[in-house]
Design a protein around this motif. Sequence first.
Motif, PDB file in Angstrom:
ATOM      1  N   ALA A  55       6.213   0.442   7.710  1.00 41.74           N
ATOM      2  CA  ALA A  55       6.001  -0.227   6.071  1.00 41.74           C
ATOM      3  C   ALA A  55       5.499   0.683   5.374  1.00 41.74           C
ATOM      4  O   ALA A  55       5.852   0.614   4.198  1.00 41.74           O
ATOM      5  CB  ALA A  55       5.104  -1.525   6.647  1.00 41.74           C
ATOM      6  N   ASN A  56       4.693   1.764   5.775  1.00 39.69           N
ATOM      7  CA  ASN A  56       4.246   2.360   4.796  1.00 39.69           C
ATOM      8  C   ASN A  56       5.594   3.448   4.192  1.00 39.69           C
ATOM      9  O   ASN A  56       5.213   3.511   3.116  1.00 39.69           O
ATOM     10  CB  ASN A  56       3.271   3.480   5.598  1.00 39.69           C
ATOM     11  CG  ASN A  56       2.521   4.485   4.575  1.00 39.69           C
ATOM     12  OD1 ASN A  56       1.832   3.924   3.712  1.00 39.69           O
ATOM     13  ND2 ASN A  56       2.676   5.754   4.822  1.00 39.69           N
ATOM     14  N   ALA A  57       6.384   3.741   4.978  1.00 39.97           N
ATOM     15  CA  ALA A  57       7.323   4.793   4.634  1.00 39.97           C
ATOM     16  C   ALA A  57       8.298   3.779   3.736  1.00 39.97           C
ATOM     17  O   ALA A  57       8.892   4.147   2.820  1.00 39.97           O
ATOM     18  CB  ALA A  57       8.261   5.216   5.914  1.00 39.97           C
ATOM     19  N   THR A  58       8.741   2.495   4.082  1.00 41.67           N
ATOM     20  CA  THR A  58       9.526   1.756   3.392  1.00 41.67           C
ATOM     21  C   THR A  58       8.979   1.134   2.224  1.00 41.67           C
ATOM     22  O   THR A  58       9.614   1.018   1.023  1.00 41.67           O
ATOM     23  CB  THR A  58      10.021   0.451   4.108  1.00 41.67           C
ATOM     24  OG1 THR A  58       8.860  -0.258   4.781  1.00 41.67           O
ATOM     25  CG2 THR A  58      10.916   0.927   5.439  1.00 41.67           C
ATOM     26  N   GLY A  59       7.810   0.895   2.084  1.00 43.43           N
ATOM     27  CA  GLY A  59       6.974   0.687   0.849  1.00 43.43           C
ATOM     28  C   GLY A  59       7.203   1.844  -0.146  1.00 43.43           C
ATOM     29  O   GLY A  59       7.242   1.676  -1.410  1.00 43.43           O
ATOM     30  N   ALA A  60       6.982   3.046   0.283  1.00 42.37           N
ATOM     31  CA  ALA A  60       7.091   4.184  -0.604  1.00 42.37           C
ATOM     32  C   ALA A  60       8.613   4.296  -0.902  1.00 42.37           C
ATOM     33  O   ALA A  60       8.446   4.640  -2.196  1.00 42.37           O
ATOM     34  CB  ALA A  60       6.806   5.602   0.226  1.00 42.37           C
ATOM     35  N   LYS A  71      -2.582   7.919   7.968  1.00 40.94           N
ATOM     36  CA  LYS A  71      -3.624   7.750   8.812  1.00 40.94           C
ATOM     37  C   LYS A  71      -4.276   6.410   8.505  1.00 40.94           C
ATOM     38  O   LYS A  71      -4.967   5.618   9.371  1.00 40.94           O
ATOM     39  CB  LYS A  71      -4.695   8.734   8.704  1.00 40.94           C
ATOM     40  CG  LYS A  71      -5.908   8.760   9.562  1.00 40.94           C
ATOM     41  CD  LYS A  71      -5.379   8.945  11.057  1.00 40.94           C
ATOM     42  CE  LYS A  71      -6.659   9.387  11.850  1.00 40.94           C
ATOM     43  NZ  LYS A  71      -7.749   8.514  11.748  1.00 40.94           N
ATOM     44  N   LEU A  72      -4.263   5.815   7.220  1.00 36.17           N
ATOM     45  CA  LEU A  72      -5.101   4.918   6.804  1.00 36.17           C
ATOM     46  C   LEU A  72      -4.462   3.528   7.458  1.00 36.17           C
ATOM     47  O   LEU A  72      -4.810   2.525   7.818  1.00 36.17           O
ATOM     48  CB  LEU A  72      -5.145   4.806   5.514  1.00 36.17           C
ATOM     49  CG  LEU A  72      -5.949   3.553   4.437  1.00 36.17           C
ATOM     50  CD1 LEU A  72      -6.202   4.143   3.186  1.00 36.17           C
ATOM     51  CD2 LEU A  72      -4.838   2.223   4.493  1.00 36.17           C
ATOM     52  N   GLN A  73      -3.020   3.572   7.216  1.00 33.71           N
ATOM     53  CA  GLN A  73      -2.289   2.198   7.800  1.00 33.71           C
ATOM     54  C   GLN A  73      -2.351   2.122   9.458  1.00 33.71           C
ATOM     55  O   GLN A  73      -2.530   1.225   9.958  1.00 33.71           O
ATOM     56  CB  GLN A  73      -0.905   2.617   7.411  1.00 33.71           C
ATOM     57  CG  GLN A  73      -0.440   2.899   6.058  1.00 33.71           C
ATOM     58  CD  GLN A  73      -0.229   1.445   5.410  1.00 33.71           C
ATOM     59  OE1 GLN A  73      -0.445   0.233   5.974  1.00 33.71           O
ATOM     60  NE2 GLN A  73       0.715   1.273   4.402  1.00 33.71           N
ATOM     61  N   MET A  74      -2.457   3.558   9.992  1.00 34.56           N
ATOM     62  CA  MET A  74      -2.650   3.446  11.450  1.00 34.56           C
ATOM     63  C   MET A  74      -4.145   2.852  11.776  1.00 34.56           C
ATOM     64  O   MET A  74      -4.205   1.757  12.845  1.00 34.56           O
ATOM     65  CB  MET A  74      -2.553   4.801  12.080  1.00 34.56           C
ATOM     66  CG  MET A  74      -2.538   4.738  13.675  1.00 34.56           C
ATOM     67  SD  MET A  74      -2.339   6.439  14.485  1.00 34.56           S
ATOM     68  CE  MET A  74      -3.776   7.350  13.881  1.00 34.56           C
ATOM     69  N   ILE A  97       0.961  -1.222   0.145  1.00 40.97           N
ATOM     70  CA  ILE A  97       0.130   0.102  -0.044  1.00 40.97           C
ATOM     71  C   ILE A  97       0.943   1.227  -0.058  1.00 40.97           C
ATOM     72  O   ILE A  97       0.584   2.294  -0.776  1.00 40.97           O
ATOM     73  CB  ILE A  97      -1.043   0.121   1.019  1.00 40.97           C
ATOM     74  CG1 ILE A  97      -1.963  -1.017   1.116  1.00 40.97           C
ATOM     75  CG2 ILE A  97      -1.646   1.462   1.499  1.00 40.97           C
ATOM     76  CD1 ILE A  97      -2.910  -1.236   2.231  1.00 40.97           C
ATOM     77  N   GLY A  98       1.904   1.318   0.939  1.00 46.35           N
ATOM     78  CA  GLY A  98       2.878   2.321   0.925  1.00 46.35           C
ATOM     79  C   GLY A  98       3.538   2.549  -0.721  1.00 46.35           C
ATOM     80  O   GLY A  98       3.903   3.567  -0.878  1.00 46.35           O
TER      81      GLY A  98
END
Length: 512
Positions: free
Chosen positions: A452-457, A430-433, A410-411
């Motif tokens: 994981a949102n940041a590493t996925g980005a 916010k969605l991930q949280m 998702i990220g």
Amino acid sequence: MTLLFFAILPILWLILALSVLKMAAWKACPVALLLSLWASVNFFGLPWDYTASAVLEGTALACWPILLIITATIYTYHLSVHTGGMERIKAMLTSVSSDYRILILLIALGFGGFLEGMAGFGTAVAIPASMLAGMGINPVCAVAVCLVANFVPSAYGSIGIPLVTLSGIMGTDPVQLATYVALQVSILGMFCPFLMVAIAGGGWRAVKGVVPVCLAAGGSYVLTQLGVSFFLGPELAGVAGAICTMGAIVGVVRFCPPQEDSYVLQRDDAPSVSKEQAFFAWLPFVLIFILLLLTSKLVPAIYDSISQIRTSVLIYKGEGGSPYTFHWIATPGMVIFFATFLSGCLQKTPARDMALVLRKTITSLRPTFVTIVSIIATAKVMGYSGMTTTIADHTVAATGLLYPAIAAFIGSVGGFITGSATSTCILLGKLQMDAAIAIGATESMQVWIAAANATGACAGKLIAPQSIAIGVAAIGAVGRGNESQLLVLGMKIYLPFIILLGLLVYFGSGLL
């Protein structure tokens, strides 16, 4: 399902506008904001006055500290170019070795990582790629290795602003978040130097003879990034990792120089740089590093004093609103501006020149201002209206406890759409949280999933149209089929990266 459609409408629009219609982000993001306003009022029941205050809070967060930091870091770079310091840094780097495998690691991973940590927003791809292409390295390969190298420090770009922003959205400790990101990046980060050499050398055979350098480059980066994240937080992790990497590469090359002549570049000798010129070339960046350390939590006497200079204002008036605090001095943007002005004065740069460079910087960043303000305001509206919660609930209903396995994916979608780790953290944090809370995650696990949102980005930026466009423009090869060539190559790297990240996040979450 109707409610879900309107909840994801702004995101769907961004995918369509940026990926299919090829719209500029500064044009597409305000439309996403308008769509979120319309949906929040008409389908999620958020009153207009609450919606307006959500936009105002998003604008405040965008201006202080995010746009302040972005402007300050890009201004530092522009002033370095103006004074000639950047050319001297380039000459110093290219004098280390004639083996292009070493130059790729030193310039794309080391110096590129330094630029990402200091400025971000495309500088880490554009500048190293143009330097490498100018030395005679295949231009498309030069862009490709810079895209791969940028995976490691992207989450820490612009003095850690993606993670600082995400921790602010989550209301969590930025040190813990930065540490988790460093852990998730570490395995693939160790592998990136080997992959970069293989890409540039036309196969894995090119790695032979530079294994010690690759190990030193990857190991020094990820270990330094992890250590600084754990003790200090995200602001200096990328910069410190890059500095240690450049030092490790130079040290290993001095004691174990590669011996294969087939990888030696035939090029003009780099101009000599005196000690005084070298000192002043690096001065702005050294001052920033020192002052950020002095004003960090490592020096409580200074940090506690300047942290008191702040103003708290309740901007969002609805349920869930909390006072937003403006730290007027204890923010990286102000520290960077002060360090840059000080270095300019020490170099005897005329005040008029510094003012003209600042004006040029602000003018060049106007599209970025529109993009960041719009995307943060959109995220705030979607968060307060319940749009992100709706998306999270449906995602969790579809995946259940397997959700951590797709958090990085998702990220990466956000990274692909926006080409920015900062924008991805704002748009999807916010969605991930909410999704993590919905599956009953502990507080530590919530931070792990947000990481994981940041590493996925970072992985998504490998194939982001914006990232590829910046690289191709830097080497002067727009419209020759190079974009599609880089996209195909990027997909071959992105797919295994995102699968491995998914497995790492899923099994890592079980330990939390």
